[in-house]
Design a protein around this motif. Structure first.
Motif, PDB file in Angstrom:
ATOM      1  N   ARG A  54     -44.564  -0.953  -6.744  1.00 38.42           N
ATOM      2  CA  ARG A  54     -44.567  -1.623  -8.041  1.00 38.42           C
ATOM      3  C   ARG A  54     -43.985  -3.028  -7.941  1.00 38.42           C
ATOM      4  O   ARG A  54     -44.369  -3.905  -8.710  1.00 38.42           O
ATOM      5  CB  ARG A  54     -43.761  -0.805  -9.064  1.00 38.42           C
ATOM      6  CG  ARG A  54     -44.211   0.628  -9.211  1.00 38.42           C
ATOM      7  CD  ARG A  54     -45.676   0.757  -9.631  1.00 38.42           C
ATOM      8  NE  ARG A  54     -46.008   0.053 -10.850  1.00 38.42           N
ATOM      9  CZ  ARG A  54     -45.919   0.537 -12.084  1.00 38.42           C
ATOM     10  NH1 ARG A  54     -45.501   1.768 -12.265  1.00 38.42           N
ATOM     11  NH2 ARG A  54     -46.249  -0.182 -13.130  1.00 38.42           N
ATOM     12  N   LEU A  55     -43.041  -3.230  -7.023  1.00 38.45           N
ATOM     13  CA  LEU A  55     -42.422  -4.559  -6.922  1.00 38.45           C
ATOM     14  C   LEU A  55     -43.306  -5.547  -6.153  1.00 38.45           C
ATOM     15  O   LEU A  55     -43.308  -6.743  -6.456  1.00 38.45           O
ATOM     16  CB  LEU A  55     -41.053  -4.478  -6.270  1.00 38.45           C
ATOM     17  CG  LEU A  55     -40.182  -5.649  -6.738  1.00 38.45           C
ATOM     18  CD1 LEU A  55     -39.566  -5.340  -8.092  1.00 38.45           C
ATOM     19  CD2 LEU A  55     -39.127  -6.024  -5.739  1.00 38.45           C
ATOM     20  N   ILE A  56     -44.051  -5.045  -5.197  1.00 39.29           N
ATOM     21  CA  ILE A  56     -44.876  -5.945  -4.370  1.00 39.29           C
ATOM     22  C   ILE A  56     -45.857  -6.760  -5.241  1.00 39.29           C
ATOM     23  O   ILE A  56     -45.876  -7.992  -5.151  1.00 39.29           O
ATOM     24  CB  ILE A  56     -45.608  -5.149  -3.257  1.00 39.29           C
ATOM     25  CG1 ILE A  56     -44.581  -4.626  -2.251  1.00 39.29           C
ATOM     26  CG2 ILE A  56     -46.681  -6.001  -2.577  1.00 39.29           C
ATOM     27  CD1 ILE A  56     -45.129  -3.630  -1.226  1.00 39.29           C
ATOM     28  N   PRO A  57     -46.657  -6.113  -6.109  1.00 38.54           N
ATOM     29  CA  PRO A  57     -47.556  -6.934  -6.950  1.00 38.54           C
ATOM     30  C   PRO A  57     -46.793  -7.864  -7.890  1.00 38.54           C
ATOM     31  O   PRO A  57     -47.281  -8.961  -8.178  1.00 38.54           O
ATOM     32  CB  PRO A  57     -48.350  -5.900  -7.765  1.00 38.54           C
ATOM     33  CG  PRO A  57     -48.007  -4.567  -7.245  1.00 38.54           C
ATOM     34  CD  PRO A  57     -46.848  -4.675  -6.323  1.00 38.54           C
ATOM     35  N   ALA A  58     -45.616  -7.444  -8.310  1.00 34.66           N
ATOM     36  CA  ALA A  58     -44.843  -8.301  -9.222  1.00 34.66           C
ATOM     37  C   ALA A  58     -44.377  -9.561  -8.497  1.00 34.66           C
ATOM     38  O   ALA A  58     -44.485 -10.675  -9.028  1.00 34.66           O
ATOM     39  CB  ALA A  58     -43.650  -7.527  -9.783  1.00 34.66           C
ATOM     40  N   ILE A  59     -43.874  -9.416  -7.272  1.00 33.75           N
ATOM     41  CA  ILE A  59     -43.449 -10.606  -6.514  1.00 33.75           C
ATOM     42  C   ILE A  59     -44.660 -11.510  -6.301  1.00 33.75           C
ATOM     43  O   ILE A  59     -44.597 -12.726  -6.482  1.00 33.75           O
ATOM     44  CB  ILE A  59     -42.826 -10.211  -5.148  1.00 33.75           C
ATOM     45  CG1 ILE A  59     -41.511  -9.456  -5.362  1.00 33.75           C
ATOM     46  CG2 ILE A  59     -42.612 -11.442  -4.275  1.00 33.75           C
ATOM     47  CD1 ILE A  59     -40.910  -8.845  -4.099  1.00 33.75           C
ATOM     48  N   ARG A  60     -45.786 -10.897  -5.976  1.00 37.65           N
ATOM     49  CA  ARG A  60     -46.984 -11.698  -5.689  1.00 37.65           C
ATOM     50  C   ARG A  60     -47.543 -12.366  -6.949  1.00 37.65           C
ATOM     51  O   ARG A  60     -48.173 -13.416  -6.863  1.00 37.65           O
ATOM     52  CB  ARG A  60     -48.041 -10.827  -5.000  1.00 37.65           C
ATOM     53  CG  ARG A  60     -47.593 -10.519  -3.573  1.00 37.65           C
ATOM     54  CD  ARG A  60     -48.568  -9.691  -2.796  1.00 37.65           C
ATOM     55  NE  ARG A  60     -48.163  -9.664  -1.392  1.00 37.65           N
ATOM     56  CZ  ARG A  60     -48.453  -8.705  -0.535  1.00 37.65           C
ATOM     57  NH1 ARG A  60     -49.172  -7.661  -0.931  1.00 37.65           N
ATOM     58  NH2 ARG A  60     -48.048  -8.781   0.715  1.00 37.65           N
ATOM     59  N   ARG A 110     -37.936 -16.384  -1.062  1.00 37.92           N
ATOM     60  CA  ARG A 110     -38.596 -15.551  -0.038  1.00 37.92           C
ATOM     61  C   ARG A 110     -37.951 -14.160  -0.068  1.00 37.92           C
ATOM     62  O   ARG A 110     -36.758 -14.019   0.213  1.00 37.92           O
ATOM     63  CB  ARG A 110     -38.447 -16.220   1.332  1.00 37.92           C
ATOM     64  CG  ARG A 110     -39.104 -17.595   1.409  1.00 37.92           C
ATOM     65  CD  ARG A 110     -38.660 -18.364   2.633  1.00 37.92           C
ATOM     66  NE  ARG A 110     -37.205 -18.496   2.677  1.00 37.92           N
ATOM     67  CZ  ARG A 110     -36.509 -18.852   3.758  1.00 37.92           C
ATOM     68  NH1 ARG A 110     -37.146 -19.135   4.884  1.00 37.92           N
ATOM     69  NH2 ARG A 110     -35.190 -18.942   3.728  1.00 37.92           N
ATOM     70  N   TRP A 111     -38.760 -13.184  -0.431  1.00 35.25           N
ATOM     71  CA  TRP A 111     -38.252 -11.817  -0.636  1.00 35.25           C
ATOM     72  C   TRP A 111     -38.427 -10.931   0.595  1.00 35.25           C
ATOM     73  O   TRP A 111     -39.445 -11.007   1.285  1.00 35.25           O
ATOM     74  CB  TRP A 111     -39.016 -11.144  -1.778  1.00 35.25           C
ATOM     75  CG  TRP A 111     -38.614 -11.596  -3.144  1.00 35.25           C
ATOM     76  CD1 TRP A 111     -39.128 -12.646  -3.850  1.00 35.25           C
ATOM     77  CD2 TRP A 111     -37.613 -11.002  -3.980  1.00 35.25           C
ATOM     78  NE1 TRP A 111     -38.512 -12.754  -5.079  1.00 35.25           N
ATOM     79  CE2 TRP A 111     -37.574 -11.744  -5.186  1.00 35.25           C
ATOM     80  CE3 TRP A 111     -36.745  -9.918  -3.837  1.00 35.25           C
ATOM     81  CZ2 TRP A 111     -36.700 -11.437  -6.229  1.00 35.25           C
ATOM     82  CZ3 TRP A 111     -35.879  -9.613  -4.875  1.00 35.25           C
ATOM     83  CH2 TRP A 111     -35.861 -10.373  -6.058  1.00 35.25           C
ATOM     84  N   GLY A 112     -37.435 -10.061   0.798  1.00 31.69           N
ATOM     85  CA  GLY A 112     -37.554  -8.998   1.792  1.00 31.69           C
ATOM     86  C   GLY A 112     -37.308  -7.652   1.131  1.00 31.69           C
ATOM     87  O   GLY A 112     -36.433  -7.535   0.261  1.00 31.69           O
ATOM     88  N   LEU A 113     -38.087  -6.660   1.525  1.00 32.64           N
ATOM     89  CA  LEU A 113     -37.921  -5.300   0.990  1.00 32.64           C
ATOM     90  C   LEU A 113     -37.010  -4.532   1.933  1.00 32.64           C
ATOM     91  O   LEU A 113     -37.320  -4.419   3.134  1.00 32.64           O
ATOM     92  CB  LEU A 113     -39.272  -4.593   0.905  1.00 32.64           C
ATOM     93  CG  LEU A 113     -40.368  -5.319   0.126  1.00 32.64           C
ATOM     94  CD1 LEU A 113     -41.704  -4.571   0.286  1.00 32.64           C
ATOM     95  CD2 LEU A 113     -39.996  -5.439  -1.344  1.00 32.64           C
ATOM     96  N   LEU A 114     -35.920  -4.001   1.403  1.00 33.29           N
ATOM     97  CA  LEU A 114     -34.988  -3.263   2.261  1.00 33.29           C
ATOM     98  C   LEU A 114     -35.305  -1.777   2.130  1.00 33.29           C
ATOM     99  O   LEU A 114     -34.743  -1.086   1.295  1.00 33.29           O
ATOM    100  CB  LEU A 114     -33.543  -3.589   1.869  1.00 33.29           C
ATOM    101  CG  LEU A 114     -32.538  -3.385   2.986  1.00 33.29           C
ATOM    102  CD1 LEU A 114     -31.527  -4.507   3.036  1.00 33.29           C
ATOM    103  CD2 LEU A 114     -31.803  -2.070   2.814  1.00 33.29           C
ATOM    104  N   SER A 115     -36.271  -1.333   2.887  1.00 36.98           N
ATOM    105  CA  SER A 115     -36.811   0.028   3.007  1.00 36.98           C
ATOM    106  C   SER A 115     -38.293   0.031   2.666  1.00 36.98           C
ATOM    107  O   SER A 115     -38.825  -0.938   2.112  1.00 36.98           O
ATOM    108  CB  SER A 115     -36.098   1.085   2.147  1.00 36.98           C
ATOM    109  OG  SER A 115     -36.771   1.278   0.909  1.00 36.98           O
ATOM    110  N   THR A 116     -38.914   1.140   2.995  1.00 36.64           N
ATOM    111  CA  THR A 116     -40.346   1.311   2.692  1.00 36.64           C
ATOM    112  C   THR A 116     -40.528   2.322   1.555  1.00 36.64           C
ATOM    113  O   THR A 116     -41.482   3.105   1.537  1.00 36.64           O
ATOM    114  CB  THR A 116     -41.103   1.809   3.942  1.00 36.64           C
ATOM    115  OG1 THR A 116     -40.506   3.059   4.349  1.00 36.64           O
ATOM    116  CG2 THR A 116     -41.027   0.823   5.087  1.00 36.64           C
ATOM    117  N   ALA A 117     -39.603   2.324   0.606  1.00 40.41           N
ATOM    118  CA  ALA A 117     -39.604   3.312  -0.486  1.00 40.41           C
ATOM    119  C   ALA A 117     -40.899   3.272  -1.304  1.00 40.41           C
ATOM    120  O   ALA A 117     -41.563   2.230  -1.402  1.00 40.41           O
ATOM    121  CB  ALA A 117     -38.427   3.047  -1.410  1.00 40.41           C
ATOM    122  N   ASN A 118     -41.190   4.389  -1.927  1.00 41.23           N
ATOM    123  CA  ASN A 118     -42.354   4.497  -2.815  1.00 41.23           C
ATOM    124  C   ASN A 118     -42.376   3.435  -3.901  1.00 41.23           C
ATOM    125  O   ASN A 118     -43.411   2.876  -4.225  1.00 41.23           O
ATOM    126  CB  ASN A 118     -42.330   5.863  -3.528  1.00 41.23           C
ATOM    127  CG  ASN A 118     -43.028   6.896  -2.713  1.00 41.23           C
ATOM    128  OD1 ASN A 118     -44.037   6.625  -2.074  1.00 41.23           O
ATOM    129  ND2 ASN A 118     -42.485   8.102  -2.721  1.00 41.23           N
TER     130      ASN A 118
END
Ligand SMILES: NC(=O)c1ccc[n+]([C@@H]2O[C@H](COP(=O)([O-])OP(=O)(O)OC[C@H]3O[C@@H](n4cnc5c(N)ncnc54)[C@H](OP(=O)(O)O)[C@@H]3O)[C@@H](O)[C@H]2O)c1
Length: 328
Positions: free
Chosen positions: A17-23, A5-13
């Motif tokens: 690119r990482l969001i679709p990769a995790i999904r 279960r992933w969490g993003l530490l910040s709302t960086a630009n």
């Protein structure tokens, strides 16, 4: 545990690119984002369909709902928040550059050992099939004895408001994009350079906006790298050997339809285009984290390699500041 279960530490630009990769990964799910305000975290969570929004980084790290975090903060905050995350039991995928001093890197590695949490540097291109094919061609002798690696990463800003232009936040071309050809050279040469010499042009921002470096290795091998914040986008890597030359047109950012990616020019014979399987550029680093956490495998990119990336950057900056060759 069968999924991370992933969490993003910040709302960086770069999260885009990482969001679709995790999904796209089989064993990961994106469950949370943290930002420095609730409004920003919630807006981001709504925009990207992320279930949970945390109003501070601390709050996400304290939550049991997250197993691993992606650190996409400005460079000077990488070490601090990677350490805090591991101390709160989270595994960490930390953006490049990993940290800005060797003392920070060593502390991060020590905390990873103490806590048993996985820590890796997010060099996505290292996991891509194109990079692995180039490495295999070098390893199996197709290029003969390697003599020179040349690498370039240039781009220009649309606006001057950017974390990369702030000296005290670890701004600068070498930290930002010069690290790509540096890491590629290390991968191809099989280790860090013995000596480096660097030149930089410091812009009004106070950071290096153009940097070029020469790095020498055992057996008289040489790597030449350059990067710029002032010229249109261009990346390139060329690996020269006694039996031929390998060129990579988009070595760090993946495919571009219609462009020949990987070309081999043998000493004798016709140039050959080397086929590269399609793969989402950021998927490899995510899948690697899953394999390390869930299967107990070693990380593909070791912390020793990561430490050498930082050591090489620091040596190049020292050389550019003093005008002297620096021995690592
Ligand atoms: N691997 C790659 O392909 C790649 C590509 C681009 C960037 N990167 C790396 O990713 C990192 C982020 O780059 P980026 O361009 O995505 O950054 P960015 O868009 O400027 O975002 C940085 C984030 O850090 C948070 N932050 C915390 N303290 C801050 C401060 N004092 N000032 C500004 N932001 C602060 C902010 O999130 P909140 O407001 O939500 O707290 C902000 O959204 C860098 O280390 C960069 O080298 C990697």
């Amino acid at each position: 545990m069968s999924k991370i279960r992933w969490g993003l530490l910040s709302t960086a630009n770069i999260n885009r690119r990482l969001i679709p990769a995790i999904r796209a990964s089989a064993r990961g799910e994106l469950v949370a984002v943290a930002s420095r305000s609730q409004a920003s975290a919630q807006a981001y969570a709504d925009q990207w369909g992320i279930p949970q929004a945390f109003s501070s980084y601390e709050a996400m790290l304290a939550s049991d709902a997250v197993d691993a975090v992606y650190i996409s903060l400005p460079n000077h905050l990488h070490a601090e928040w990677s350490i805090k995350a591991m101390q709160q039991g989270k595994h960490v995928l930390c953006e490049k550059p990993f940290a800005l001093t060797l003392a920070e890197v060593d502390e991060m590695i020590a905390v990873s050992k103490q806590t048993g949490r996985i820590l890796t540097e997010a060099f996505m291109y290292r996991h891509h099939p194109q990079t692995k094919i180039a490495g295999e061609m070098v390893q199996n002798g197709r290029l003969g004895r390697i003599t020179v690696v040349r690498g370039v990463f240039n781009f220009a800003f649309d606006t001057r408001e950017n974390i990369r232009l702030v000296p005290e936040w670890g701004g600068g071309g070498l930290w930002d994009v010069g690290v790509y050809p540096i890491s590629m050279a290390q991968y191809i040469m099989g280790g860090p350079p013995q000596q480096v010499f660097g030149n930089q042009w410091i812009g009004e921002s106070g950071v290096d906006e153009v940097f070029s470096g020469q790095m020498t290795y055992a057996d008289d091998k040489v790597a030449q790298i350059s990067c710029s914040f002032c010229t249109p986008f261009h990346t390139f890597v060329e690996i020269l050997g006694t039996e031929g030359r390998l060129t990579m047109n988009r070595p760090f950012i993946g495919h571009n339809d219609g462009e020949r990616q990987l070309m081999f020019y043998p000493k004798d014979g016709e140039p050959e285009e080397i086929a590269v399987p399609e793969k989402e550029l950021y998927l490899g680093e995510v899948e690697d984290m899953h394999a390390v956490i869930l299967d107990g495998r070693s990380p593909y990119l070791s912390l020793a390699e990561t430490r050498n990336h930082v050591k090489t950057v620091l040596a190049l900056y020292q050389s550019a500041q003093t005008g002297q060759i620096v021995t690592l």
